[in-house]
Write a protein that holds these residues in place. Structure first.
Motif, PDB file in Angstrom:
ATOM      1  N   LEU A  84      72.055  -6.254  56.717  1.00 29.75           N
ATOM      2  CA  LEU A  84      71.356  -5.321  55.866  1.00 29.75           C
ATOM      3  C   LEU A  84      72.288  -5.062  54.604  1.00 29.75           C
ATOM      4  O   LEU A  84      71.975  -4.782  53.519  1.00 29.75           O
ATOM      5  N   GLU A 102      64.650   4.433  59.556  1.00 27.82           N
ATOM      6  CA  GLU A 102      63.979   3.630  60.801  1.00 27.82           C
ATOM      7  C   GLU A 102      64.963   3.262  62.134  1.00 27.82           C
ATOM      8  O   GLU A 102      64.542   3.409  63.192  1.00 27.82           O
ATOM      9  N   LEU A 103      66.203   3.251  61.869  1.00 25.75           N
ATOM     10  CA  LEU A 103      67.087   2.669  62.828  1.00 25.75           C
ATOM     11  C   LEU A 103      67.706   3.842  63.509  1.00 25.75           C
ATOM     12  O   LEU A 103      68.659   3.787  64.329  1.00 25.75           O
ATOM     13  N   ILE A 147      72.912  -6.325  62.821  1.00 24.99           N
ATOM     14  CA  ILE A 147      71.818  -5.587  61.957  1.00 24.99           C
ATOM     15  C   ILE A 147      72.294  -4.849  60.662  1.00 24.99           C
ATOM     16  O   ILE A 147      72.104  -5.060  59.742  1.00 24.99           O
ATOM     17  N   SER A 186      65.736   1.276  49.811  1.00 26.64           N
ATOM     18  CA  SER A 186      65.460   0.564  50.642  1.00 26.64           C
ATOM     19  C   SER A 186      66.341   0.316  52.073  1.00 26.64           C
ATOM     20  O   SER A 186      65.991   0.579  52.984  1.00 26.64           O
ATOM     21  N   LEU A 187      67.718   0.603  51.603  1.00 22.32           N
ATOM     22  CA  LEU A 187      68.640   0.573  52.533  1.00 22.32           C
ATOM     23  C   LEU A 187      68.481   1.713  53.293  1.00 22.32           C
ATOM     24  O   LEU A 187      68.553   1.750  54.502  1.00 22.32           O
ATOM     25  N   ARG A 188      68.497   2.839  52.607  1.00 21.56           N
ATOM     26  CA  ARG A 188      68.482   4.238  53.253  1.00 21.56           C
ATOM     27  C   ARG A 188      67.046   4.428  53.953  1.00 21.56           C
ATOM     28  O   ARG A 188      67.227   5.016  55.148  1.00 21.56           O
ATOM     29  N   ALA A 189      66.106   3.784  53.679  1.00 19.61           N
ATOM     30  CA  ALA A 189      64.850   3.878  54.306  1.00 19.61           C
ATOM     31  C   ALA A 189      65.065   3.078  55.891  1.00 19.61           C
ATOM     32  O   ALA A 189      64.464   3.517  56.646  1.00 19.61           O
ATOM     33  N   ARG A 190      65.712   2.006  55.729  1.00 19.12           N
ATOM     34  CA  ARG A 190      65.843   1.167  56.797  1.00 19.12           C
ATOM     35  C   ARG A 190      66.749   1.868  57.929  1.00 19.12           C
ATOM     36  O   ARG A 190      66.511   1.688  59.058  1.00 19.12           O
ATOM     37  N   TYR A 191      67.825   2.725  57.321  1.00 20.64           N
ATOM     38  CA  TYR A 191      68.697   3.330  58.125  1.00 20.64           C
ATOM     39  C   TYR A 191      67.993   4.384  58.850  1.00 20.64           C
ATOM     40  O   TYR A 191      67.948   4.698  59.958  1.00 20.64           O
ATOM     41  N   THR A 214      72.073  -6.195  50.579  1.00 25.92           N
ATOM     42  CA  THR A 214      71.888  -5.294  49.605  1.00 25.92           C
ATOM     43  C   THR A 214      72.993  -5.073  48.511  1.00 25.92           C
ATOM     44  O   THR A 214      72.712  -5.177  47.419  1.00 25.92           O
TER      45      THR A 214
END
Length: 327
Positions: free
Chosen positions: A53, A290-291, A49, A283-288, A57
């Motif tokens: 990601l 979330e995970l 994952i 967007s990467l930081r937001a996904r980080y 990016t």
């Protein structure tokens, strides 16, 4: 010396003189084709994952290279990272290494097929992520304190499942047992799905696994997290840091970008620079977030190399004292 010999020597000297220039030109033209990116585990896991990601990016950045991800699982990650180590150091094969391949495995495997330091070029740390200790929602263990009270000769030996021998859950569970004398025994699975199935089915008492895998079961009301291996609690996770009751207990599951030894420094620095730029993308930081992943505090190659050396030194005595063995 013959005329022919002199000509050969002159040609050889000319080639030696131009070799550094050719190497610099090759470095400057990198990348001229997609980069193979090795993930030493199956698709869908934490390292996969993070890698997908990150590469997506980076590829969207100005001048960012393109990547082809290749999953090469097996032997606790050893098969995939051996592919990285054996590749030409030209910047066209890189991949992810982990707490298993470069933290635990150097001591766990008596005949490791690679040197965890000398066979690799460390490029950049990619993330940190806590491990959780979780139970079935119906478990009589309601809190971390309940688990830590399970000591002494009259205590029942609890079973804790993990995704496999030598992985982050196994290492975290053994460290907890060493630091607390909690009475529990390891039950390894071939992937976390089997461990979760048995936890939810009541066939094992605990699971020690990546937080990203645990959250869906918790949100569905099927499981409860007793504690996190991070330095502090995570926002939105109703569980304490284990270190709040077990001083000094911190375990980070992690991923580091690496390539084969002797990669050109110019290419290494460009790759590390791309990672640093990717970590600024919202967007990467937001996904980080979330995970429940923590971005690296430093993306330099030097920081990554020091971090890996520290991890090897940290886990060696834990593996030896626990008597950890491979299947």
């Amino acid at each position: 010396m013959t005329r022919f010999d002199r000509r050969d020597l002159l040609k050889g000297a000319a080639l030696l003189a131009t070799a550094p220039l050719a190497a610099r030109a090759q470095d400057a033209s990198w990348p001229s084709r997609p980069i193979k990116y090795i993930v030493p585990y199956t698709p869908g896991g934490g390292s996969d994952i993070v890698s997908r990601l990150l590469t997506a990016t980076i590829s969207a950045l100005p001048g960012g290279p393109q990547f082809v991800i290749e999953n090469r699982p097996g032997a606790g990650g050893n098969i995939g990272v051996k592919v990285i180590a054996d590749s030409p150091p030209d910047g066209y094969t890189i991949g992810v290494i982990t707490i298993a391949t470069h933290g635990v495995n150097p001591t766990l495997y008596p005949n490791l097929p690679y040197d965890p330091i000398n066979d690799f070029t460390m490029i950049s740390q990619l993330n940190l992520q806590p491990v959780v200790v979780a139970v079935n929602a119906n478990s009589p263990l309601r809190t971390l304190a309940d688990l830590l009270a399970n000591t002494g000769p009259s205590a029942r030996e609890l079973t804790f499942g993990t995704a496999g021998n030598g992985l982050s859950g196994h290492a975290a569970g053994e460290l907890l047992r060493q630091r607390t004398d909690v009475k529990m025994i390891h039950v390894p699975y071939r992937g976390s799905s089997g461990a979760w199935a048995d936890l939810l089915g009541g066939r094992i008492d605990l699971i020690v696994d990546n937080i990203a895998t645990a959250i869906p079961h918790v949100e569905a009301g099927r499981a409860r997290i007793l504690g996190l291996s991070s330095r502090q609690p995570f926002p939105g996770v109703d569980a304490p840091a284990i270190g709040s009751l077990v001083p000094g207990y911190v375990v980070d599951s992690w991923n580091v970008l690496a390539g084969p030894a002797r990669m050109p420094p110019a290419i290494v620095n460009r790759l590390a620079g791309f990672v640093g730029e990717a970590m600024k993308v919202p967007s990467l930081r937001a996904r980080y977030a979330e995970l429940n992943m923590v971005p690296p505090e430093n993306t330099s190659p030097e920081y990554a190399a020091d971090f890996v050396r520290q991890q090897i030194a940290m886990w060696a005595p834990v593996v030896r004292e626990a008597g950890m063995r491979v299947d």
